[in-house]
Scaffold this motif. Structure first.
Motif, PDB file in Angstrom:
ATOM      1  N   LYS A  83      51.191  31.638  45.824  1.00 25.98           N
ATOM      2  CA  LYS A  83      50.219  32.706  45.547  1.00 25.98           C
ATOM      3  C   LYS A  83      48.815  32.109  45.441  1.00 25.98           C
ATOM      4  CE  LYS A  83      49.239  36.425  42.237  1.00 25.98           C
ATOM      5  NZ  LYS A  83      49.769  37.262  41.140  1.00 25.98           N
ATOM      6  N   THR A  87      55.556  38.742  37.263  1.00 24.51           N
ATOM      7  CA  THR A  87      54.458  39.619  36.830  1.00 24.51           C
ATOM      8  C   THR A  87      54.383  39.657  35.302  1.00 24.51           C
ATOM      9  OG1 THR A  87      54.907  40.930  38.808  1.00 24.51           O
ATOM     10  CG2 THR A  87      53.415  41.894  37.193  1.00 24.51           C
ATOM     11  N   GLU A 122      52.808  36.553  34.019  1.00 23.34           N
ATOM     12  CA  GLU A 122      51.345  36.558  34.206  1.00 23.34           C
ATOM     13  C   GLU A 122      50.633  37.433  33.174  1.00 23.34           C
ATOM     14  OE1 GLU A 122      51.264  35.948  39.081  1.00 23.34           O
ATOM     15  OE2 GLU A 122      51.066  37.956  38.239  1.00 23.34           O
ATOM     16  N   HIS A 123      51.364  38.377  32.571  1.00 22.84           N
ATOM     17  CA  HIS A 123      50.725  39.358  31.677  1.00 22.84           C
ATOM     18  C   HIS A 123      51.212  39.245  30.240  1.00 22.84           C
ATOM     19  CE1 HIS A 123      48.404  41.614  34.638  1.00 22.84           C
ATOM     20  NE2 HIS A 123      49.409  41.421  35.476  1.00 22.84           N
ATOM     21  N   ARG A 158      52.268  46.610  28.257  1.00 23.61           N
ATOM     22  CA  ARG A 158      51.960  46.896  29.668  1.00 23.61           C
ATOM     23  C   ARG A 158      52.970  47.888  30.212  1.00 23.61           C
ATOM     24  NH1 ARG A 158      47.221  44.074  31.155  1.00 23.61           N
ATOM     25  NH2 ARG A 158      47.126  42.206  29.874  1.00 23.61           N
ATOM     26  N   ILE A 210      50.498  47.745  35.134  1.00 18.08           N
ATOM     27  CA  ILE A 210      50.460  46.583  36.039  1.00 18.08           C
ATOM     28  C   ILE A 210      51.297  46.854  37.295  1.00 18.08           C
ATOM     29  CG2 ILE A 210      49.844  44.877  34.299  1.00 18.08           C
ATOM     30  CD1 ILE A 210      52.815  44.118  34.040  1.00 18.08           C
ATOM     31  N   ASP A 263      49.957  45.182  40.430  1.00 17.87           N
ATOM     32  CA  ASP A 263      50.177  43.726  40.364  1.00 17.87           C
ATOM     33  C   ASP A 263      51.622  43.421  40.746  1.00 17.87           C
ATOM     34  OD1 ASP A 263      47.598  43.459  39.519  1.00 17.87           O
ATOM     35  OD2 ASP A 263      48.085  43.173  37.409  1.00 17.87           O
ATOM     36  N   GLN A 264      52.545  44.255  40.232  1.00 16.37           N
ATOM     37  CA  GLN A 264      53.959  44.090  40.623  1.00 16.37           C
ATOM     38  C   GLN A 264      54.096  44.213  42.141  1.00 16.37           C
ATOM     39  OE1 GLN A 264      55.391  47.250  37.625  1.00 16.37           O
ATOM     40  NE2 GLN A 264      57.262  46.213  38.255  1.00 16.37           N
ATOM     41  N   GLU A 272      51.902  43.801  44.540  1.00 15.10           N
ATOM     42  CA  GLU A 272      51.351  42.638  45.257  1.00 15.10           C
ATOM     43  C   GLU A 272      52.266  41.433  45.105  1.00 15.10           C
ATOM     44  OE1 GLU A 272      47.318  41.220  44.290  1.00 15.10           O
ATOM     45  OE2 GLU A 272      47.993  39.234  44.989  1.00 15.10           O
ATOM     46  N   ASN A 273      52.822  41.275  43.919  1.00 18.98           N
ATOM     47  CA  ASN A 273      53.672  40.103  43.693  1.00 18.98           C
ATOM     48  C   ASN A 273      54.945  40.127  44.525  1.00 18.98           C
ATOM     49  OD1 ASN A 273      52.039  38.555  42.106  1.00 18.98           O
ATOM     50  ND2 ASN A 273      52.862  39.293  40.160  1.00 18.98           N
TER      51      ASN A 273
END
Ligand code: CP
Length: 325
Positions: free
Chosen positions: A31, A144, A147-148, A269, A293, A296-297, A299-300
């Motif tokens: 990433k 994810t 990351e959060h 979140r 999020i 973000d999920q 994209e991940n």
């Protein structure tokens, strides 16, 4: 027959926790390389055959773009457009694709289809969602969450509350949360709660990792302890005749709306694997909340697929013609 030496991704429970941790680190490295415009072309000249018995946005696009970024090529084998299981056996399809592709990804209606493909295949098979589980989504989701996390916290300190139906994403989330030592809570009406065999299997894992698995109808109490509140669709295409009963069971109590989300801690979140039915299992104000999020999920998924493809294929596993073995 002897056990296949080929590594597949059918269920995260087949992968040791340490190996999952290393996979997350690989995904994160890829990433970061992607953010720098420098993804290594580790799959130059390789091909991914993607079987889909059902539609997909995220899984299809993420695998296809991941292969392109890694220098390889992906073939989208549309629902109904190959001979899978109808005019050709699963065994023959797996053997043929193994001679032409380096990896097979399959989204199948039945979990038995993807396991049968993996048993016959001579290249890695990736489960892209079945009626039982969704391991690539689960790997993306722990990445994810990692990351959060609130500062100073680890996944093993965190609670994920899955609200709503016992979907394939629910089962995968339950199992991977147990593998990472998380506290997992499924909050649902009794008729839609995770079945005892899933819960028993997840608790057996949690006993070895320090995690825990709970099932409750008390969604308000569950959400009050959540670091992550996750929900999923309340019905899928083959459950449309159940819509009235499902709406009656879940509404209004299990809809993640602003009132329910406000019961969660102020750092919590919101997560959803998507696609979402806005206004059904989640309201716009939650899915579009500053602590949501979900994108973000999404994209991940791309970064996770790059890591999964490299982990399964590079450098030790090669598409091997029997003539060359
Ligand atoms: N989350 C997920 O698997 O999305 P798709 O159905 O669009 O692939």
């Amino acid at each position: 027959p002897a056990a296949s030496p080929i590594k597949h991704l059918i269920d995260t429970r087949d992968v040791e926790r340490d190996e999952l941790e290393r996979l997350l680190d690989l995904i994160t490295a890829l990433k970061e390389a992607d953010a720098d415009g420098a993804v290594p072309r580790l799959l130059e000249g390789r091909s991914l055959g993607m079987i889909f018995e059902e539609p997909s946005t995220r899984t299809r696009v993420s695998f296809e773009v991941a292969m392109a970024k890694l220098g390889g090529h992906a073939l989208y084998l549309k629902p109904g457009e190959i001979h899978l299981g109808a005019r050709e056996s699963l065994y023959d399809t797996a053997k043929v694709l193994s001679r032409m592709c380096d990896v097979i990804e399959a989204r199948t209606l039945s979990h038995g289809t993807v396991t049968a493909l993996a048993q016959a295949a001579e290249v890695p098979v990736i489960n892209g969602l079945t009626d039982f589980n969704h391991p690539t989504q689960a790997i993306c989701d722990v990445l994810t969450m990692r990351e959060h996390l609130p500062p100073g916290r680890t996944l093993a300190d965190a609670t994920i509350v899955f609200v709503g139906d016992r979907t394939n994403v629910c089962s995968s989330t339950m199992f991977i949360a147990a593998q990472f030592g998380m506290r997992f809570v499924h909050a649902a009406p009794p008729a839609y709660q995770a079945p005892p065999d899933w819960v028993g299997a997840a608790r057996a894992i949690a006993e070895t990792t320090g995690g825990s698995v709970e099932v409750t109808a008390d969604v308000e109490d569950a959400v009050a302890g959540a670091d992550f509140v996750y929900t999923d669709l309340w019905w899928w295409v083959d459950q449309e005749d159940e819509i009235p009963a499902r709406r009656a069971a879940f509404l209004p109590r299990y809809q993640v709306d602003a009132e329910l989300f406000a019961r969660a801690p102020s750092h919590a979140r919101f997560m959803h694997c998507l696609p979402a039915s806005r206004g059904v299992e989640v309201t716009d104000e939650v899915i579009d909340h500053e602590r949501s999020i979900v994108f973000d999920q999404a994209e991940n998924r791309l970064h996770a697929e790059k890591g999964i493809l490299v982990w399964l294929t590079y450098p030790t596993v090669r598409r091997a013609s029997p003539a060359l073995r």
